[in-house]
Every structure is written in C-alpha cells, then in structure tokens.
Write a protein that holds these residues in place. Structure first.
Motif, PDB file in Angstrom:
ATOM      1  N   SER A   1       0.828  -1.206   0.000  1.00 62.29           N
ATOM      2  CA  SER A   1       0.000   0.000   0.000  1.00 62.29           C
ATOM      3  C   SER A   1       0.863   1.256   0.000  1.00 62.29           C
ATOM      4  N   LEU A   2       1.945   1.227   0.761  1.00 61.50           N
ATOM      5  CA  LEU A   2       2.856   2.373   0.818  1.00 61.50           C
ATOM      6  C   LEU A   2       3.499   2.632  -0.541  1.00 61.50           C
ATOM      7  N   LEU A   3       3.968   1.576  -1.195  1.00 54.04           N
ATOM      8  CA  LEU A   3       4.629   1.734  -2.497  1.00 54.04           C
ATOM      9  C   LEU A   3       3.654   2.228  -3.564  1.00 54.04           C
ATOM     10  N   ILE A   4       2.417   1.717  -3.527  1.00 54.56           N
ATOM     11  CA  ILE A   4       1.405   2.173  -4.484  1.00 54.56           C
ATOM     12  C   ILE A   4       1.085   3.649  -4.243  1.00 54.56           C
ATOM     13  N   ALA A   5       0.961   4.030  -2.971  1.00 58.85           N
ATOM     14  CA  ALA A   5       0.677   5.430  -2.636  1.00 58.85           C
ATOM     15  C   ALA A   5       1.794   6.341  -3.130  1.00 58.85           C
ATOM     16  N   GLU A   6       3.033   5.892  -2.977  1.00 54.98           N
ATOM     17  CA  GLU A   6       4.170   6.699  -3.429  1.00 54.98           C
ATOM     18  C   GLU A   6       4.165   6.857  -4.943  1.00 54.98           C
ATOM     19  N   GLN A   7       3.753   5.802  -5.670  1.00 48.94           N
ATOM     20  CA  GLN A   7       3.787   5.858  -7.130  1.00 48.94           C
ATOM     21  C   GLN A   7       2.569   6.548  -7.738  1.00 48.94           C
ATOM     22  N   THR A   8       1.438   6.520  -7.032  1.00 50.09           N
ATOM     23  CA  THR A   8       0.222   7.158  -7.552  1.00 50.09           C
ATOM     24  C   THR A   8      -0.029   8.524  -6.931  1.00 50.09           C
ATOM     25  N   ASN A   9       0.662   8.800  -5.815  1.00 49.00           N
ATOM     26  CA  ASN A   9       0.434  10.013  -5.025  1.00 49.00           C
ATOM     27  C   ASN A   9      -0.991  10.066  -4.487  1.00 49.00           C
ATOM     28  N   ILE A  10      -1.588   8.894  -4.290  1.00 44.17           N
ATOM     29  CA  ILE A  10      -2.903   8.793  -3.645  1.00 44.17           C
ATOM     30  C   ILE A  10      -2.671   8.211  -2.250  1.00 44.17           C
ATOM     31  N   TRP A  11      -2.831   9.055  -1.251  1.00 45.12           N
ATOM     32  CA  TRP A  11      -2.532   8.629   0.116  1.00 45.12           C
ATOM     33  C   TRP A  11      -3.784   8.325   0.913  1.00 45.12           C
ATOM     34  N   GLN A  12      -4.917   8.808   0.452  1.00 44.65           N
ATOM     35  CA  GLN A  12      -6.186   8.514   1.091  1.00 44.65           C
ATOM     36  C   GLN A  12      -7.201   8.168   0.017  1.00 44.65           C
TER      37      GLN A  12
ATOM     38  N   LYS B   1      -8.019   3.920  -9.668  1.00 47.25           N
ATOM     39  CA  LYS B   1      -6.614   4.194 -10.003  1.00 47.25           C
ATOM     40  C   LYS B   1      -5.683   3.539  -8.991  1.00 47.25           C
ATOM     41  N   PHE B   2      -6.041   3.640  -7.709  1.00 47.91           N
ATOM     42  CA  PHE B   2      -5.188   3.081  -6.658  1.00 47.91           C
ATOM     43  C   PHE B   2      -5.116   1.561  -6.767  1.00 47.91           C
ATOM     44  N   TYR B   3      -6.283   0.909  -6.852  1.00 50.62           N
ATOM     45  CA  TYR B   3      -6.311  -0.554  -6.809  1.00 50.62           C
ATOM     46  C   TYR B   3      -5.880  -1.203  -8.116  1.00 50.62           C
ATOM     47  N   ASN B   4      -5.956  -0.469  -9.222  1.00 53.68           N
ATOM     48  CA  ASN B   4      -5.609  -1.057 -10.516  1.00 53.68           C
ATOM     49  C   ASN B   4      -4.226  -0.645 -11.009  1.00 53.68           C
ATOM     50  N   THR B   5      -3.464   0.019 -10.167  1.00 52.28           N
ATOM     51  CA  THR B   5      -2.115   0.424 -10.548  1.00 52.28           C
ATOM     52  C   THR B   5      -1.162  -0.760 -10.540  1.00 52.28           C
TER      53      THR B   5
END
Length: 230
Positions: free
Chosen positions: A126-137, A152-156
């Motif tokens: 979750s942390l790595l996906i947030a860093e790559q998508t810039n979606i933190w919440q 976008k978050f779940y399908n990245t």
C-alpha cells in the motif's frame, strides 16, 4: 479532555482514526504534506513550524527530521496549545521525533494510541502504491470522483524491487517491536492503548472505537456519525 498522540507506522490506520477525531476536536498531522501547509486550518501550527525552520523534504512534507530531540519536545508542547491531538507517523530514521512526542505526552499526562499493522506485506505494498500514484487517502474531503480515485489506486501496476520490499518488511517489523517495547517501558499502562490496523476495520470495530473513546475520555457522540459508522 486529555491531550492525545496517535503514533503509527505507515499505512496502519492513523488517517482513518485521526479523520474521525477531527469531526470532534482539532488534530495536527505530523508530518504535514506541503500541499496542505497553507491550509487555514493549520494556521496556528504553521507559525510554530516556521519558527523552528521546518522546510519541505524530498518526500514533499514539512516534518521535524532536521531537528534535535531537545528542540522537538518544546515544539510539540506548543502544538498541544492549539491542538487536542497530534497524529505522528513513526519510522526508524525518525525515532527522536517519536520519542520527543512520547516525552511530551507523558509530561502532559496525556494518552497515547499506538497503531501498527499485522499484515506487513499489505502495508508495504500500500505504501509503495501510494508513493507511485500520489494517492494517500481513498476518502478525501472535496473529492467527488472517489470511485475513480479508488480504481486508479487498486488497478495500478506497481514496480517493486523485491530486495527493497523485503528490507521494508524487515524494518517495519523491527520498528513495531522497538516502538512496542519503548511504549511499554516508559508509558503508564493507563495512558497507553495499542491497536492493530485490522481491529479498526473488523466486525468489532464499533466496540473497539467505543473503547478508544472511553480511553481518551470523550463521548462517541461528539464525532460525526458518518465517519464513526464507515
């Protein structure tokens, strides 16, 4: 009301809990994202951080990492003059800030809520996906296209360095052990609660939230029912 510190490892439920708290009282998020720094709701805290010369970091946050532990404790004391709760993300390289916050809350006879995540694989992913998508919440005030954000978050497709991933899991595990030990050694039992991310979302989450409210000395009724029941 007691002063409160939410101390959490990354992706362990601190945003869920602090967002709920914000519907009932004032919460200071530390570190604070640069994009949020000039938000009027942070005005009282902003001048304190400016006074101490806190600058944006490479991760696009305003944090206390450049300060000594001796400097951070009085800063947190000043923050608690304007906020009822400080939400703080702890990492292995950021221990002096975490310890300074604990010292401050002990001095104020406040309450500490420590959050961690049992499923470290999901936490790091979750942390790595947030860093790559810039979606933190996945639920942000003012965001109307929430389903699009979730998609976008779940399908990245996340690019992962497996060696780094294993290192992060190991570091997180060590941080949980170290933080748990430090809190147990220095915080009175009646001023400390330890919760896992999973307990904030399981079938007993409402009962668990009621226990948290009892612990911090407030009625659950002061919080927005929508957030409490999510």
């Amino acid at each position: 009301m007691n002063k409160i510190a939410i101390i959490s490892l990354a992706r362990s439920g601190s945003t869920t809990l602090s967002t709920t708290f914000e519907t009932g009282f004032k919460v200071f998020h530390e570190p604070i994202r640069t994009s949020e720094y000039n938000n009027p709701k942070h005005a009282d805290i902003k001048h304190i951080l400016d006074e101490y010369g806190c600058d944006p970091t490479r991760t696009n946050t305003i944090d206390l990492i450049g300060l000594s532990r001796a400097e951070i404790s009085p800063l947190f004391e000043k923050c608690f003059q304007y906020a009822d709760c400080v939400k703080h993300r702890s990492t292995g390289t950021y221990w002096r800030a975490t310890k300074a916050l604990i010292d401050t809350v002990i001095k104020l006879n406040g309450k500490i809520i420590f959050l961690y995540r049992e499923d470290l694989f999901s936490a790091i992913l979750s942390l790595l996906i947030a860093e790559q998508t810039n979606i933190w919440q996945l639920a942000i005030d003012g965001v109307e296209n929430i389903e699009q954000v979730k998609s976008k978050f779940y399908n990245t497709t996340c690019e992962i360095d497996t060696a780094y991933f294993r290192y992060m899991i190991k570091e997180s595990k060590n941080n949980i052990i170290a933080m748990h030990k430090y809190c147990k050694n220095y915080v009175n039992e009646e001023n400390l609660q330890i919760w896992s991310y999973e307990t904030l979302y399981d079938q007993y989450r409402m009962l668990n939230f009621s226990r948290i409210c009892d612990f911090i000395g407030v009625s659950k009724s002061i919080f927005d029912e929508q957030f409490v029941n999510e």
